[in-house]
Design an enzyme around this catalytic site. Structure first.
Site, PDB file in Angstrom:
ATOM      1  CG  ASP A   1      -2.086   7.287   8.026  1.00  0.00           C
ATOM      2  OD1 ASP A   1      -1.996   7.490   6.807  1.00  0.00           O
ATOM      3  OD2 ASP A   1      -2.936   6.533   8.538  1.00  0.00           O
TER       4      ASP A   1
ATOM      5  CB  CYS B   1      -8.307   9.408  -2.581  1.00  0.00           C
ATOM      6  SG  CYS B   1      -6.913   8.741  -1.733  1.00  0.00           S
TER       7      CYS B   1
ATOM      8  NE  ARG C   1     -11.698  10.899   5.168  1.00  0.00           N
ATOM      9  CZ  ARG C   1     -10.477  10.471   4.862  1.00  0.00           C
ATOM     10  NH1 ARG C   1      -9.647  11.209   4.190  1.00  0.00           N
ATOM     11  NH2 ARG C   1     -10.089   9.270   5.228  1.00  0.00           N
TER      12      ARG C   1
ATOM     13  CE  LYS D   1      -9.073   8.005   9.771  1.00  0.00           C
ATOM     14  NZ  LYS D   1      -9.095   7.140   8.585  1.00  0.00           N
ATOM     15  CG  ASN D   2      -6.988   4.167  10.322  1.00  0.00           C
ATOM     16  OD1 ASN D   2      -7.992   4.760   9.909  1.00  0.00           O
ATOM     17  ND2 ASN D   2      -5.761   4.447   9.913  1.00  0.00           N
TER      18      ASN D   2
ATOM     19  NE  ARG E   1      -5.544   4.643  -0.258  1.00  0.00           N
ATOM     20  CZ  ARG E   1      -5.944   5.221   0.864  1.00  0.00           C
ATOM     21  NH1 ARG E   1      -6.073   6.513   0.922  1.00  0.00           N
ATOM     22  NH2 ARG E   1      -6.200   4.506   1.935  1.00  0.00           N
TER      23      ARG E   1
HETATM   24  C1  UD1 Z   1      -4.824   1.986   5.849  1.00  0.00           C
HETATM   25  C2  UD1 Z   1      -5.218   3.158   6.703  1.00  0.00           C
HETATM   26  C3  UD1 Z   1      -4.566   4.437   6.215  1.00  0.00           C
HETATM   27  C4  UD1 Z   1      -3.058   4.246   6.096  1.00  0.00           C
HETATM   28  C5  UD1 Z   1      -2.712   2.992   5.312  1.00  0.00           C
HETATM   29  C6  UD1 Z   1      -1.222   2.670   5.319  1.00  0.00           C
HETATM   30  C7  UD1 Z   1      -7.422   2.529   7.444  1.00  0.00           C
HETATM   31  C8  UD1 Z   1      -8.878   2.822   7.414  1.00  0.00           C
HETATM   32  N1  UD1 Z   1      -6.651   3.303   6.674  1.00  0.00           N
HETATM   33  O1  UD1 Z   1      -5.296   2.272   4.532  1.00  0.00           O
HETATM   34  O2  UD1 Z   1      -4.850   5.470   7.145  1.00  0.00           O
HETATM   35  O3  UD1 Z   1      -2.505   5.364   5.422  1.00  0.00           O
HETATM   36  O4  UD1 Z   1      -3.406   1.850   5.863  1.00  0.00           O
HETATM   37  O5  UD1 Z   1      -0.762   2.539   6.611  1.00  0.00           O
HETATM   38  O6  UD1 Z   1      -6.957   1.693   8.182  1.00  0.00           O
HETATM   39  N2  UD1 Z   1      -2.467  -1.622  -2.188  1.00  0.00           N
HETATM   40  C9  UD1 Z   1      -2.548  -2.288  -3.385  1.00  0.00           C
HETATM   41  N3  UD1 Z   1      -3.620  -3.094  -3.614  1.00  0.00           N
HETATM   42  C10 UD1 Z   1      -4.627  -3.247  -2.701  1.00  0.00           C
HETATM   43  C11 UD1 Z   1      -4.535  -2.575  -1.476  1.00  0.00           C
HETATM   44  C12 UD1 Z   1      -3.440  -1.759  -1.225  1.00  0.00           C
HETATM   45  O7  UD1 Z   1      -1.650  -2.162  -4.227  1.00  0.00           O
HETATM   46  O8  UD1 Z   1      -5.576  -4.006  -2.979  1.00  0.00           O
HETATM   47  C13 UD1 Z   1      -1.311  -0.737  -1.906  1.00  0.00           C
HETATM   48  C14 UD1 Z   1      -1.717   0.728  -1.717  1.00  0.00           C
HETATM   49  O9  UD1 Z   1      -1.834   1.403  -2.958  1.00  0.00           O
HETATM   50  C15 UD1 Z   1      -0.567   1.262  -0.896  1.00  0.00           C
HETATM   51  C16 UD1 Z   1      -0.189   0.049  -0.018  1.00  0.00           C
HETATM   52  O10 UD1 Z   1      -0.755  -1.097  -0.647  1.00  0.00           O
HETATM   53  O11 UD1 Z   1       0.517   1.566  -1.727  1.00  0.00           O
HETATM   54  C17 UD1 Z   1      -0.717   0.116   1.394  1.00  0.00           C
HETATM   55  O12 UD1 Z   1      -2.103   0.374   1.388  1.00  0.00           O
HETATM   56  P1  UD1 Z   1      -3.067  -0.227   2.494  1.00  0.00           P
HETATM   57  O13 UD1 Z   1      -2.231  -0.759   3.612  1.00  0.00           O
HETATM   58  O14 UD1 Z   1      -4.028  -1.138   1.845  1.00  0.00           O
HETATM   59  O15 UD1 Z   1      -3.847   1.058   3.003  1.00  0.00           O
HETATM   60  P2  UD1 Z   1      -5.353   1.111   3.451  1.00  0.00           P
HETATM   61  O16 UD1 Z   1      -5.757  -0.148   4.112  1.00  0.00           O
HETATM   62  O17 UD1 Z   1      -6.178   1.631   2.336  1.00  0.00           O
END
Ligand code: UD1
Length: 423
Positions: free
Chosen positions: A305, A116, A397, A22-23, A121
């Site tokens: 995850d 969420c 999902r 999915k990711n 997030r």
């Molecule tokens: C992706 C995955 C999700 C997984 C996560 C961490 C997808 C579609 N989803 O989510 O399944 O749980 O990686 O492995 O690939 N953060 C910030 N600012 C930002 C972005 C992120 O502070 O602009 C923080 C988040 O709050 C979190 C950390 O960075 O604490 C990691 O998040 P991130 O790696 O961005 O997760 P996703 O890409 O949303």
């Protein structure tokens, strides 16, 4: 409303092929916008996040054709840069359409994704990254408008190795003028898959899988036919379910190297693992053993995850364990539900102490997010008696027919409407 009715205590046996990731599929479907023409993306799992991505792409003007696990995209017809709010609310991952839309149409508008069920997030790193490439980012009444006549390569340091921000910046940078360097980039296998996809289209991206990614901007990209990698989290969930039920399962379509941190922990619980090619054989032990302290980390560390599923497993391990969640705050909504099933857990801030119990007991529980839902399903398969898992929309999902897959392995699981189940 649907729910799973699980009659637990039956070991899983058999062979099953793991779904596509999915990711990987989500950012790759978004990245296809970068090149006008007809793309074919294969092994795309059929699940609701992918369905929502398809609906968003259609709303933007793309022609989407699905045939089993193959998605055809005709992206020449892309005309809108505005992601509808109702769809944006259904899937946070729509955020990474920003990079491709900005690159192709010079602008993008979307509503800010809310928090969420796994906690806050933020998207600051996405926005800062795009701004570094020359985009102007404006926000009014929850609507983000991002535009740039021209994107220019930049040196970008990510304060956190965010998966989504790394992907967004990669996609925005492939057609920018000059070279972009992303430092402290996320290293997840899905980032490597996105690099492979972009390069197949004619991009020049190097370094994915390491902390530094270099992207040399190119003028033109071509549409391609591409197959996404196997889903390491779906595979990990099935390995946990096998270990917890004391079963014996052969998973095919697995990249074991993507799952090392998960597999080494599961092996420490006493499960036997063997692999050959893309096949992974798992046999659960008669008694799960404690592994000590588990900490979630960005890849190659133990994935957040897999944290809820691992917590379900360790609830049955002899001795004491703890899990520290370092990636997301508030990703412990499953704890209360596992306690209802008899798990002995206590939470102190971002740590859960787990004292193993000999048996979990069936109960009515509610999935509040995708992986929490997966944890409750695997707990239900191992528990005595009947477990009702509500909140299936979260599970759907990310898993393609989880119930069908488990049935195929002899699990006693049925999808029922709540009325039938309780009547
Ligand atoms: C992706 C995955 C999700 C997984 C996560 C961490 C997808 C579609 N989803 O989510 O399944 O749980 O990686 O492995 O690939 N953060 C910030 N600012 C930002 C972005 C992120 O502070 O602009 C923080 C988040 O709050 C979190 C950390 O960075 O604490 C990691 O998040 P991130 O790696 O961005 O997760 P996703 O890409 O949303």
């Amino acid at each position: 409303m649907e729910q799973f009715v699980i009659k637990g205590g039956k070991p899983l046996y058999g062979t099953v092929r793991v779904q596509g990731a999915k990711n990987s599929a989500l950012p790759i479907l978004a990245a296809a916008l970068l090149a006008g023409g007809v793309h074919e993306i294969r092994d795309v799992p059929r699940l609701s996040d992918i369905f929502v991505m398809g609906e968003i792409l259609k709303a933007l003007g793309v022609k989407v054709k699905k045939d089993g696990n193959t998605v055809g995209l005709e992206t020449t017809t892309l005309k809108s840069s505005c992601i509808p709010e109702v769809l944006m609310r259904q899937m946070r991952s729509s955020i990474f359409l920003m990079g491709p839309l900005l690159s192709r149409l010079q602008e993008v508008s979307l509503t800010r994704p809310g928090g969420c069920d796994i906690g806050a997030r933020p998207i600051d790193l996405h926005l800062k990254g795009l701004a570094s490439l020359g985009a102007t980012v404006e926000e009014k009444d929850g609507v983000i408008h991002c535009f740039a006549r021209k994107l220019t390569g930049a040196d970008i340091f990510l304060e956190l190795p965010s998966v989504g921000a790394t992907e967004n910046i990669m996609m925005a940078a492939v057609r920018a003028e000059g070279t972009t360097v992303i430092r402290n980039a996320a290293r997840e296998p899905e980032i490597v898959d996105l690099q492979r996809f972009l390069n197949r289209m004619g991009a020049d991206v190097q370094g994915a899988g390491s902390r530094i990614i270099r992207i040399r901007g190119v003028k033109q990209l071509q549409p391609v036919s591409y197959e996404v990698i196997p889903d390491r989290i779906a595979a990990g969930t099935l390995v946990v379910a096998t270990a917890m039920t004391g079963g014996e399962v052969l998973l095919t379509h697995v990249v074991k190297e993507h799952m090392e941190s998960t597999l080494s922990l599961i092996e420490k619980t006493g499960a036997e693992l063997r692999s050959e090619g893309d096949a992974l054989w798992v046999r659960g032990p008669s008694q799960l053993q404690a592994v000590g302290n588990v900490v979630t980390k960005p890849y190659p560390g133990f994935p957040t995850d897999m944290q809820p599923q691992m917590m379900a497993l360790l609830s049955l391990a002899k001795g004491e364990n703890s899990i520290f969640e370092s990636v997301f705050e508030g990703r412990f909504k499953h704890v209360q539900e596992l306690i209802r099933m008899g798990a002995d857990l206590s939470t102190v801030e971002n740590r859960v102490e787990i004292r193993g119990v000999p048996q979990l007991m069936g109960h009515t529980v509610e999935a509040t997010d995708l992986r929490a839902g997966a944890a409750l399903v695997v707990a239900g398969l191992a528990a005595s008696g009947t477990t009702l898992v509500k909140g299936l929309s979260h599970i759907d999902r990310g898993y393609e027919g989880l119930d069908t897959t488990l049935l195929q392995l002899g699990g006693q699981i049925q999808r029922c409407s709540s009325r039938v189940a309780s009547g």
